[in-house]
Design a protein around this motif. Structure first.
Motif, mmCIF file in Angstrom:
data_model
loop_
_atom_site.group_PDB
_atom_site.id
_atom_site.type_symbol
_atom_site.label_atom_id
_atom_site.label_comp_id
_atom_site.label_asym_id
_atom_site.label_seq_id
_atom_site.Cartn_x
_atom_site.Cartn_y
_atom_site.Cartn_z
ATOM 1 N N GLY A 146 -59.936 -20.792 45.889
ATOM 2 C CA GLY A 146 -60.936 -20.808 46.967
ATOM 3 C C GLY A 146 -61.914 -21.966 46.883
ATOM 4 N N ASP A 147 -61.678 -22.884 45.996
ATOM 5 C CA ASP A 147 -62.599 -24.019 45.815
ATOM 6 C C ASP A 147 -62.371 -25.129 46.833
ATOM 7 O OD1 ASP A 147 -60.050 -24.333 44.345
ATOM 8 O OD2 ASP A 147 -60.836 -26.371 44.119
ATOM 9 N N SER A 148 -61.188 -25.175 47.421
ATOM 10 C CA SER A 148 -60.853 -26.323 48.269
ATOM 11 C C SER A 148 -59.797 -25.911 49.294
ATOM 12 C CB SER A 148 -60.325 -27.492 47.414
ATOM 13 O OG SER A 148 -59.206 -27.077 46.644
ATOM 14 N N GLY A 149 -59.610 -26.778 50.283
ATOM 15 C CA GLY A 149 -58.512 -26.618 51.235
ATOM 16 C C GLY A 149 -58.523 -25.298 51.986
ATOM 17 N N ASN A 198 -54.080 -14.133 47.926
ATOM 18 C CA ASN A 198 -53.373 -14.893 46.889
ATOM 19 C C ASN A 198 -52.996 -16.234 47.495
ATOM 20 O OD1 ASN A 198 -53.029 -13.028 44.586
ATOM 21 N ND2 ASN A 198 -51.895 -11.774 46.075
ATOM 22 N N ASN A 199 -53.819 -17.236 47.225
ATOM 23 C CA ASN A 199 -53.677 -18.517 47.921
ATOM 24 C C ASN A 199 -53.445 -19.697 46.989
ATOM 25 O OD1 ASN A 199 -54.415 -20.584 50.162
ATOM 26 N ND2 ASN A 199 -55.930 -20.924 48.548
ATOM 27 N N ALA A 200 -53.806 -19.567 45.711
ATOM 28 C CA ALA A 200 -53.666 -20.718 44.797
ATOM 29 C C ALA A 200 -52.212 -21.172 44.779
ATOM 30 C CB ALA A 200 -54.116 -20.331 43.394
ATOM 31 N N ASP A 207 -38.626 -26.852 43.607
ATOM 32 C CA ASP A 207 -39.232 -25.744 42.845
ATOM 33 C C ASP A 207 -40.312 -25.052 43.686
ATOM 34 O OD1 ASP A 207 -40.786 -28.053 42.681
ATOM 35 O OD2 ASP A 207 -41.394 -27.740 40.596
ATOM 36 N N TYR A 208 -41.185 -25.860 44.267
ATOM 37 C CA TYR A 208 -42.273 -25.332 45.099
ATOM 38 C C TYR A 208 -41.725 -24.508 46.267
ATOM 39 C CZ TYR A 208 -46.106 -25.482 48.543
ATOM 40 O OH TYR A 208 -47.061 -25.165 49.483
ATOM 41 N N ALA A 209 -40.773 -25.077 46.994
ATOM 42 C CA ALA A 209 -40.242 -24.386 48.177
ATOM 43 C C ALA A 209 -39.599 -23.058 47.787
ATOM 44 C CB ALA A 209 -39.245 -25.295 48.899
ATOM 45 N N ALA A 211 -61.451 -27.559 36.019
ATOM 46 C CA ALA A 211 -61.675 -28.962 36.426
ATOM 47 C C ALA A 211 -62.218 -29.073 37.849
ATOM 48 C CB ALA A 211 -60.362 -29.739 36.324
ATOM 49 N N GLU A 212 -62.139 -27.980 38.620
ATOM 50 C CA GLU A 212 -62.553 -28.014 40.033
ATOM 51 C C GLU A 212 -63.961 -27.452 40.245
ATOM 52 O OE1 GLU A 212 -58.442 -27.315 42.373
ATOM 53 O OE2 GLU A 212 -58.993 -25.673 41.018
ATOM 54 N N GLU A 213 -64.749 -27.366 39.174
ATOM 55 C CA GLU A 213 -66.062 -26.724 39.262
ATOM 56 C C GLU A 213 -66.925 -27.309 40.388
ATOM 57 O OE1 GLU A 213 -66.896 -24.002 37.352
ATOM 58 O OE2 GLU A 213 -68.723 -23.856 38.543
ATOM 59 N N GLY A 268 -60.593 -20.451 35.875
ATOM 60 C CA GLY A 268 -59.556 -20.072 34.915
ATOM 61 C C GLY A 268 -58.188 -20.497 35.401
ATOM 62 N N ASP A 269 -57.203 -20.412 34.510
ATOM 63 C CA ASP A 269 -55.853 -20.894 34.814
ATOM 64 C C ASP A 269 -54.921 -19.715 35.079
ATOM 65 O OD1 ASP A 269 -53.364 -22.090 34.929
ATOM 66 O OD2 ASP A 269 -53.747 -23.415 33.218
ATOM 67 N N LEU A 270 -54.376 -19.659 36.287
ATOM 68 C CA LEU A 270 -53.499 -18.553 36.686
ATOM 69 C C LEU A 270 -52.146 -18.571 35.972
ATOM 70 C CD1 LEU A 270 -54.219 -18.590 40.520
ATOM 71 C CD2 LEU A 270 -54.741 -16.702 38.971
ATOM 72 N N TRP A 272 -54.158 -31.057 55.888
ATOM 73 C CA TRP A 272 -54.763 -32.128 55.099
ATOM 74 C C TRP A 272 -55.668 -31.520 54.031
ATOM 75 C CZ3 TRP A 272 -53.899 -36.313 52.974
ATOM 76 C CH2 TRP A 272 -54.890 -37.174 52.504
ATOM 77 N N THR A 273 -55.090 -31.320 52.839
ATOM 78 C CA THR A 273 -55.835 -30.788 51.695
ATOM 79 C C THR A 273 -55.543 -31.669 50.484
ATOM 80 O OG1 THR A 273 -54.093 -29.386 50.797
ATOM 81 C CG2 THR A 273 -55.451 -28.430 52.558
ATOM 82 N N VAL A 274 -56.305 -31.465 49.419
ATOM 83 C CA VAL A 274 -56.170 -32.321 48.232
ATOM 84 C C VAL A 274 -54.852 -32.071 47.480
ATOM 85 C CG1 VAL A 274 -57.382 -30.835 46.572
ATOM 86 C CG2 VAL A 274 -57.542 -33.343 46.355
HETATM 87 P P1 NAD Z 1 -55.722 -27.051 47.403
HETATM 88 O O1 NAD Z 1 -55.327 -27.961 46.315
HETATM 89 O O2 NAD Z 1 -57.016 -27.308 48.062
HETATM 90 O O3 NAD Z 1 -55.711 -25.557 46.895
HETATM 91 C C1 NAD Z 1 -54.831 -25.088 45.925
HETATM 92 C C2 NAD Z 1 -55.650 -24.424 44.846
HETATM 93 O O4 NAD Z 1 -54.770 -23.755 43.948
HETATM 94 C C3 NAD Z 1 -56.441 -25.393 43.996
HETATM 95 O O5 NAD Z 1 -57.720 -25.627 44.516
HETATM 96 C C4 NAD Z 1 -56.520 -24.668 42.654
HETATM 97 O O6 NAD Z 1 -57.772 -24.034 42.499
HETATM 98 C C5 NAD Z 1 -55.455 -23.598 42.751
HETATM 99 N N1 NAD Z 1 -54.537 -23.681 41.614
HETATM 100 C C6 NAD Z 1 -53.448 -24.463 41.481
HETATM 101 N N2 NAD Z 1 -52.897 -24.250 40.259
HETATM 102 C C7 NAD Z 1 -53.660 -23.311 39.647
HETATM 103 C C8 NAD Z 1 -53.614 -22.682 38.384
HETATM 104 N N3 NAD Z 1 -52.662 -22.957 37.473
HETATM 105 N N4 NAD Z 1 -54.582 -21.791 38.074
HETATM 106 C C9 NAD Z 1 -55.567 -21.503 38.958
HETATM 107 N N5 NAD Z 1 -55.655 -22.059 40.169
HETATM 108 C C10 NAD Z 1 -54.710 -22.950 40.500
HETATM 109 O O7 NAD Z 1 -54.543 -27.094 48.468
HETATM 110 P P2 NAD Z 1 -54.189 -26.149 49.717
HETATM 111 O O8 NAD Z 1 -53.248 -26.961 50.515
HETATM 112 O O9 NAD Z 1 -55.389 -25.588 50.325
HETATM 113 O O10 NAD Z 1 -53.348 -25.006 49.034
HETATM 114 C C11 NAD Z 1 -53.586 -23.627 49.257
HETATM 115 C C12 NAD Z 1 -52.279 -22.912 49.461
HETATM 116 O O11 NAD Z 1 -51.698 -23.362 50.671
HETATM 117 C C13 NAD Z 1 -51.248 -23.171 48.374
HETATM 118 O O12 NAD Z 1 -50.602 -21.960 48.055
HETATM 119 C C14 NAD Z 1 -50.279 -24.097 49.043
HETATM 120 O O13 NAD Z 1 -48.990 -23.991 48.502
HETATM 121 C C15 NAD Z 1 -50.337 -23.600 50.463
HETATM 122 N N6 NAD Z 1 -49.836 -24.525 51.491
HETATM 123 C C16 NAD Z 1 -50.447 -25.706 51.721
HETATM 124 C C17 NAD Z 1 -49.940 -26.542 52.688
HETATM 125 C C18 NAD Z 1 -50.572 -27.860 52.996
HETATM 126 O O14 NAD Z 1 -49.991 -28.629 53.770
HETATM 127 N N7 NAD Z 1 -51.717 -28.199 52.453
HETATM 128 C C19 NAD Z 1 -48.816 -26.170 53.430
HETATM 129 C C20 NAD Z 1 -48.217 -24.945 53.165
HETATM 130 C C21 NAD Z 1 -48.734 -24.121 52.181
#
Ligand code: NAD
Ligand code: MG
Length: 304
Positions: free
Chosen positions: A67-70, A144-146, A208-210, A93-95, A117-119, A243-245
């Motif tokens: 929930g810190d970004s994107g 559940n978004n990370a 892997d991601y997909a 690292a995202e504090e 923390g690290d998931l 458009w996210t980091v």
């Molecule tokens: P983002 O980088 O802003 O957010 C992802 C977050 O996941 C990070 O901020 C981080 O806090 C967390 N994260 C990653 N690894 C972690 C770990 N080991 N432990 C704890 N936290 C961890 O990018 P986003 O695009 O906002 O991603 C959010 C979700 O959206 C993700 O599940 C991503 O797969 C999904 N998504 C994004 C896009 C896109 O185009 N940006 C498209 C489809 C799906």
């Protein structure tokens, strides 16, 4: 870290979706993952000046991983604007990004709880739920978004360590966090999982991601069947190119960044805050008959 215009139109203002945001051509840029949103060019819109609440989640208590970004940040801010107290988790690292989101939640008049923390660590997955419940005084909404996304040329270039960590962070953590949350959820609670267009249209650079995103869809539908009789709804949101980091921190080949999102029907990448209404809808009681669904927010790309 927020597209800076206090006169920006909110999500309820009628405009053509083609023009709501410009079709950006981000310059080639690189960060180490997980990346810091405040260092992106251009800055994404997570809704600080563009999401207007209408009282749809008053008094609810939400936990948003990543929930810190994107997308997670945009969701956390929207939940707060709708009246919910919100806990966010993120990597240590995202504090700085997390504190910025906490500031926006607090300035929206709601409680912000930050849990670093690290998931990938199973212990953290269960501990974070206990911390969120203790700080919020309960839990009604779990998002559940990370997610971890590292682009590689093809299968031969995916090392075992990356493969394992991607599955740990994206799908095993989802099992673990949700399992830990179950005893705290009452009828009317909702679980929302972030999947992806990649679950339907896998890129050869993201094997892997997909695969984890397809697993998330399947998990969401199966769990929805288990929990529906208890009055707990499970659904998923499948974003397209947002458009996210995640993208400039090895989520895409660097040379692809300038054209990111341009092949969608709308011809532009989405902004994180454009995802927020989907999460709000699925979290609020107005979606009472929506169970086991995947809501596509992808700018116009064919999906089943
Ligand atoms: P983002 O980088 O802003 O957010 C992802 C977050 O996941 C990070 O901020 C981080 O806090 C967390 N994260 C990653 N690894 C972690 C770990 N080991 N432990 C704890 N936290 C961890 O990018 P986003 O695009 O906002 O991603 C959010 C979700 O959206 C993700 O599940 C991503 O797969 C999904 N998504 C994004 C896009 C896109 O185009 N940006 C498209 C489809 C799906
Ligand atoms: Mg982040």
């Amino acid at each position: 870290m927020t597209a800076d215009s206090s006169n920006q139109a909110d999500q309820l203002t009628f405009v053509s979706p083609v023009d709501r945001y410009p079709s950006i051509s981000p310059p080639e840029q690189h960060q180490e993952e997980p990346g810091i949103e405040s260092e992106m060019v251009p800055q994404p819109d997570i809704g600080e000046f563009s999401y207007r609440g209408t009282g749809r989640l008053i008094g609810r208590k939400a936990l948003v991983t990543g929930g810190d970004s994107g997308i997670g940040a945009a969701t956390a801010i929207a939940f707060a604007r709708e009246g919910a107290d919100v806990a966010i988790t993120y990597l240590p690292a995202e504090e700085s990004d997390a504190q910025e989101v906490a500031r926006i939640i607090s300035e929206s008049g709601r409680r912000a709880v930050t849990i670093p923390g690290d998931l990938v660590d199973p212990t953290f997955c269960s501990q974070l739920v206990g911390l969120a419940v203790a700080e919020l005084g309960g839990l009604d909404i779990l998002v559940n978004n990370a997610g971890k996304q590292l682009a590689r040329e093809g299968l031969a270039d995916i090392p075992d360590e990356q493969m394992m960590q991607t599955f740990e962070a994206n799908i095993f953590a989802m099992f673990r966090v949700t399992r830990a949350a179950l005893p705290h959820l009452q009828a009317g609670s909702t679980i929302i999982n972030t999947t992806s267009i990649q679950a339907y249209q896998p890129s050869p650079t993201l094997l892997d991601y997909a695969s984890t995103k397809a697993a998330i869809n399947n998990f969401s539908k199966g769990l929805a069947e288990e929990l529906a009789p208890k009055g707990i709804r499970v659904n998923a949101v499948a974003p397209g190119p947002i458009w996210t980091v995640l993208q400039p921190s090895e989520g895409q080949p660097t040379e692809d960044l300038p054209s990111f999102g341009k092949s969608t029907g709308l011809g532009r990448a989405g902004q994180p805050t454009e995802l927020a209404p989907a999460y709000v809808f699925l979290a609020s009681p107005e979606s009472s008959y929506v169970v086991g669904a995947t809501l596509h927010v992808n700018g116009g790309q064919p999906t089943p």
